[in-house]
Scaffold this active site. Structure first.
Site, mmCIF file in Angstrom:
data_model
loop_
_atom_site.group_PDB
_atom_site.id
_atom_site.type_symbol
_atom_site.label_atom_id
_atom_site.label_comp_id
_atom_site.label_asym_id
_atom_site.label_seq_id
_atom_site.Cartn_x
_atom_site.Cartn_y
_atom_site.Cartn_z
ATOM 1 N N SER A 338 0.796 -1.219 0.000
ATOM 2 C CA SER A 338 0.000 0.000 0.000
ATOM 3 C C SER A 338 0.835 1.279 0.000
ATOM 4 C CB SER A 338 -0.940 0.014 1.212
ATOM 5 O OG SER A 338 -0.213 -0.057 2.421
ATOM 6 N N LYS A 381 -6.611 2.953 8.401
ATOM 7 C CA LYS A 381 -5.726 3.966 7.826
ATOM 8 C C LYS A 381 -6.364 5.350 7.864
ATOM 9 C CE LYS A 381 -3.535 0.693 4.630
ATOM 10 N NZ LYS A 381 -3.349 0.315 3.210
#
Length: 445
Positions: A338, A381
């Site tokens: 990511s 996140k």
């Protein structure tokens, strides 16, 4: 045992125990809690039904603490009837700077610690004059159980000696008795003549269940954000942003998913130096994130002229310099794809000498041809970005439905989301308003 057993309708619930029996059970049917699917072997994962359950957000943790954790800890510490208040602001500080894990286990430990110290503070301030030891408990612990127990032991020994004397005299008397009595006496063992403790002897305990002492109504304790440090010590997490001032070119902000189930804001630093075109990676990075850095650097090399890094398409690039990429907090392992968009943005920022807006955070995997692929852990996140005060989040377009449906509005409040499908869209948003971005409108396709 060689007994056939049908386990087709049996559900085994396992939680990661390393035992040979559990390893056998896992091959049949397995239900296991895990923060990272990559740690589960592929054959075992193929036989499992994966149910993804995200962690609590800050608002959910605060409600759980207010309704359940704090009342339970207050009762357990003997302060149920006392005027001891844990401010909601103090709970928010606990969640933000002490307990960032996805669950509430660590939060529960900290709240219990607060109330235990509050109870100790009450006793130390008022002293034993206000909280004397109950006289009945003192007498019971000092004399009665011990003396009663010793007396009972003497009676037991006397009874046992009398029983042995009776047993020694029984053979002579049984000589003149009938055969029936003789046979019945021989079947009786000496142990049968011993009194049954569960029936004859009383049970004694040296301790009693003690109730909380009454606390005067004048006692008032309020745990506020200012006094929280006195109960739980200094914060575990000092700050959400590493850079107080705008960072130099070569620095971007990524979003990561940690192994404990929580999200984190991860700054990425890139620097060039004289060398031979090598790439050095530090910060306890895993294999997948190292490959993401290699892909990002290869894409930048292949588009160096389009990005304005070289003056002509045939110029060589990075043949006489090395690139070093570092992700701070080196004691924490980092893994996953990511960080691809953030690493690529750091490279472009470094080579074009253009700083990245520190209020922009990004997440997304990149391919070698510049596509942005979806990633996981978006809820955690985004929560980390919200905690750090980020104003813009760049995310893959394929994750749009996940963000809109599964992330609470309270977490998304104040954040602008930009959904991208290619690296070109990432760079246009990251360097919006910069002179280099105007050139990319014509060169990048």
């Amino acid at each position: 045992m060689d007994v056939p057993v049908d386990l087709s309708r049996v559900l085994f619930v396992c939680t990661g125990a390393n035992h040979p029996m559990f390893n056998f059970i896992r091959l049949l049917y397995h239900f296991r809690t895990a923060n990272n699917l990559e740690t589960i072997p592929a054959p075992l994962l193929d036989r499992m039904e994966v149910l993804e359950v995200s962690g609590y957000v800050s608002e959910e943790k605060a409600v759980i603490a207010e309704r359940y954790l704090a009342p339970q800890a207050r009762e357990a510490s003997g302060l149920g009837a006392a005027n001891v208040v844990l401010d909601r602001e103090a709970v928010d500080i606990l969640i933000k700077y002490y307990c960032r894990e996805s669950g509430v286990r660590n939060l529960k430990k900290h709240i219990e610690k607060i109330y235990r110290k509050a109870a100790l503070k009450v006793v130390q301030d008022l002293g034993e004059d206000i909280f004397p030891e109950p006289q009945a408990a003192v007498n019971a612990a000092a004399a009665d159980p011990i003396m009663t127990e010793s007396t009972t032991d003497e009676e037991k020994s006397t009874t046992s000696s009398e029983a042995e004397t009776t047993n020694s005299e029984s053979p002579s008397s049984s000589t003149s008795s009938s055969p029936e009595s003789t046979s019945s006496t021989s079947l009786t063992s000496p142990a049968d003549t011993t009194p049954n403790p569960s029936e004859d002897d009383p049970k004694f305990t040296t301790t009693q269940q003690r109730k909380p002492l009454p606390i005067p109504g004048t006692v008032h304790i309020r745990i506020s954000p200012e006094t929280l440090k006195d109960y739980v010590g200094p914060p575990v997490y000092q700050k959400d942003r590493m850079y107080v001032r705008p960072p130099p070119p070569g620095v971007s902000t990524g979003l990561g998913y940690l192994g404990n189930g929580s999200g984190a804001v991860m700054p990425i630093e890139a620097m060039s130096m004289p060398g031979k075109g090598g790439l050095q990676l530090t910060g306890k990075l895993g294999e997948v994130i190292r490959e993401s850095a290699q892909i990002a650097l290869s894409w930048v090399k292949g588009h160096a002229f389009d990005l304005g890094i070289t003056t002509s398409a045939g110029d060589t690039f990075l043949n006489e310099c090395d690139v070093h990429v570092h992700m701070p907090e080196g004691s924490i392992g980092k893994e996953g794809p990511s960080a691809g968009t953030a690493i690529l943005s750091a490279f472009v920022s470094l080579f074009t000498k253009t700083p990245v807006n520190p209020d922009i955070a990004m997440t997304g995997e990149i391919s070698l041809v510049g596509q942005v692929l979806p990633v996981g852990g978006l809820k955690e996140k985004i929560l980390a970005a919200h905690r750090a005060g980020m104003k813009t989040i760049i995310a893959p377009a394929a994750n749009r439905a996940d963000i809109e449906e599964n992330v609470p509005e309270s977490v998304k409040e104040g954040i602008r989301f930009v959904y991208v499908e290619s690296v070109k869209e990432v760079l246009e948003e990251v360097f919006r308003g910069e002179p280099v971005a105007e050139r990319w409108k014509e060169t990048l396709s």
